[in-house]
Motif scaffolding. Sequence first.
Motif, PDB file in Angstrom:
ATOM      1  N   VAL A 170      45.975   9.583  38.756  1.00 13.64           N
ATOM      2  CA  VAL A 170      46.268  10.916  38.221  1.00 13.64           C
ATOM      3  C   VAL A 170      44.945  11.611  37.910  1.00 13.64           C
ATOM      4  N   LYS A 223      49.312  17.177  35.656  1.00 14.76           N
ATOM      5  CA  LYS A 223      49.569  17.393  34.231  1.00 14.76           C
ATOM      6  C   LYS A 223      49.930  18.838  33.924  1.00 14.76           C
ATOM      7  N   ASN A 235      52.466  20.154  35.045  1.00 13.34           N
ATOM      8  CA  ASN A 235      53.921  20.182  34.981  1.00 13.34           C
ATOM      9  C   ASN A 235      54.425  19.445  33.751  1.00 13.34           C
ATOM     10  N   ASP A 236      55.220  20.128  32.940  1.00 11.75           N
ATOM     11  CA  ASP A 236      55.786  19.472  31.769  1.00 11.75           C
ATOM     12  C   ASP A 236      56.954  18.582  32.156  1.00 11.75           C
ATOM     13  N   GLU A 237      57.586  18.924  33.257  1.00 14.23           N
ATOM     14  CA  GLU A 237      58.714  18.134  33.743  1.00 14.23           C
ATOM     15  C   GLU A 237      58.338  17.615  35.117  1.00 14.23           C
ATOM     16  N   GLN A 238      58.609  16.346  35.375  1.00 21.45           N
ATOM     17  CA  GLN A 238      58.219  15.816  36.675  1.00 21.45           C
ATOM     18  C   GLN A 238      59.117  16.299  37.803  1.00 21.45           C
ATOM     19  N   PHE A 270      52.798  14.213  39.555  1.00 22.16           N
ATOM     20  CA  PHE A 270      51.936  13.598  38.549  1.00 22.16           C
ATOM     21  C   PHE A 270      50.965  14.607  37.940  1.00 22.16           C
TER      22      PHE A 270
END
Lengths: 353, 353
Positions: free
Chosen positions: B143, B309, B311-314, B307
């Motif tokens: 990541v 960061k 994005n708060d939701e995957q 992955f």
Amino acid sequence: MQDIVIDTPTQKSVIHCGKGSFEQFAKGLDGKKLFVVTDSNVYRIYRDLIEKTFKNSPVHVIKAGEASKTYTTLIGILKHMLESGATRAYTVVALGGGVVGDIAGLAASLFMRGVKLIQIPTTLLSQVDSSVGGKTAVDLNNVKNAIGAFYQPGEVIVDPMFLETLPKREIRCGLGEIIKYGALDKEIYTTLCANSDRLFDMEFLESITAPCIQHKANVVAGDEKDLNGLRKTLNLGHTTGHAFELYYKRKSHGEFVLIGTYYELIIAQMQGVCGGEYADNLKMLIGKVIKMPVYDNAQKAALAAKFDKKNDEQSTVSMIVPAKEGRCAEIKMPLDEYVKTIGEIAEEIKEKK
Amino acid sequence: MQDIVIDTPTQKSVIHCGKGSFEQFAKGLDGKKLFVVTDSNVYRIYRDLIEKTFKNSPVHVIKAGEASKTYTTLIGILKHMLESGATRAYTVVALGGGVVGDIAGLAASLFMRGVKLIQIPTTLLSQVDSSVGGKTAVDLNNVKNAIGAFYQPGEVIVDPMFLETLPKREIRCGLGEIIKYGALDKEIYTTLCANSDRLFDMEFLESITAPCIQHKANVVAGDEKDLNGLRKTLNLGHTTGHAFELYYKRKSHGEFVLIGTYYELIIAQMQGVCGGEYADNLKMLIGKVIKMPVYDNAQKAALAAKFDKKNDEQSTVSMIVPAKEGRCAEIKMPLDEYVKTIGEIAEEIKEKK
């Protein structure tokens, strides 16, 4: 219950103190994305409570003890966070003593460049001291707190219910920091003297917690990043305490703070910075909590002070020592003189036994 | 020479831009305690300059390349600092490209809970972008920038003399971020269009550096910690860029930013967010710098976006895309739709060749 607020340029931190504060905190967790860090001792005792409170949130259990304060433990937490799908929207919950708070706090500060942090201190020491104020760290190369960050927890939950399961040694450890506050704060000093025969009493400890946190909150609000000298006062007794802690290891941090305070109090007396009934009373309070150990290699141990990050120069040792009620002073000594003096004090203690 | 100032709640950061800024910086170093971090490429080329400038200061040389952005490299720097006797009074000097700046910056933020930091970017990309604004990080578990800190350098020295030794590919890489600024800032866009035939020209690059830094400085001053959406705009093209970077690895960050911007520009066109002459001009600028590569596994690569960061939701992918002159927009897409679309764009590029 009582709320204490620290307002720093970087973050507002609210400390909820008192019985019932954990229960109230637990009620507000629905829908929150949490990543819980705790240690093997806390997990053993509070496993049911943890499962009931945090339900399906990932729980990372580190091995209990100071030896866990390494970057390996830290990276283990961060990897687990990634593997469990944590995002920037997550909150790290540090449930445990000072070690858990220090490592989990640092993990929260680093994960995705910083996620929310809630400290739930379960030991007396972490309740009155380490969970408040945002200092996080791990050790490196035998240097205490060599790498870390200033990172304020959004909330701290200080509930005395956790103290009920603490061994006496852990209480002693917390009393180390409480007596340190006594050497910095006149009101706390007076309260301690008036209650010197019930220092280990649960009700007394509950009553002294909030005043200690309030003292620290005032200091942190005035010097969050340890730059103007105010926050440095909280290191009273810690220079020698840390040096002994590095060398002798066996005792806990709070016990070493007491031992360090005792040694540095004597240095303060030798230098005419502290004395009279006040010095005697502080020694009396320390004596109520811990017996001074006999050290054969105190000079060698004292040498470790040169690695202390409180010293800008490795050839000079800086100490915050008690001066008079509510007042402390800084003493700077050449390293060799400091080492010699620590050796002499250790000899004196040995002869008295 | 020109000074650009960023004033954030945590630290004032001064960026000295222009020819001669390194020489001026070097003149003021007497008596300063420095710890220099650089990489094997920079050290090979500038060894004499480093020795002349930093004299007896410890120099830590990391292996050049993105693969060094690990916690192992980070811990190596921190250990070296301890071993060379560094204290809180030291300043970390990051001399190199984006990787050196990211790791050395993080080391400075962590050492003793933070020491002073000076960034001396030696690549075009780090001069116009990564050395400014205080983002530091290393990768973890594949990541990008998974662990890091916001930590402002007290000073940044941006001297075009370092660009003279850069391979063309590095210039291309810096142009990736410069074209990104073009997609965010009307004046930079106009300048780029007017100079589209001399993008690789040294004089032109020198003249465009300060405007890019000024744009970034304004954004960082308004949103240091990436919280209110302003700073997020600097991630234009980066969602797909990062995903491809993780999967394909071979190209450099700036090249992937260009590729990512191209893909996301097409998504913006498909969604009616961007279009017309403006979109064509941006594609033209990108085309002047890089040929779009043909990807066979673009869908697989796109999956890595989950992955990110940002994005708060995957399950949702967020992208900052160009909208019109000086304006960008955010597009959020379900992950599966995003992956499918990226695959389609890759197919189209393949067919055109």
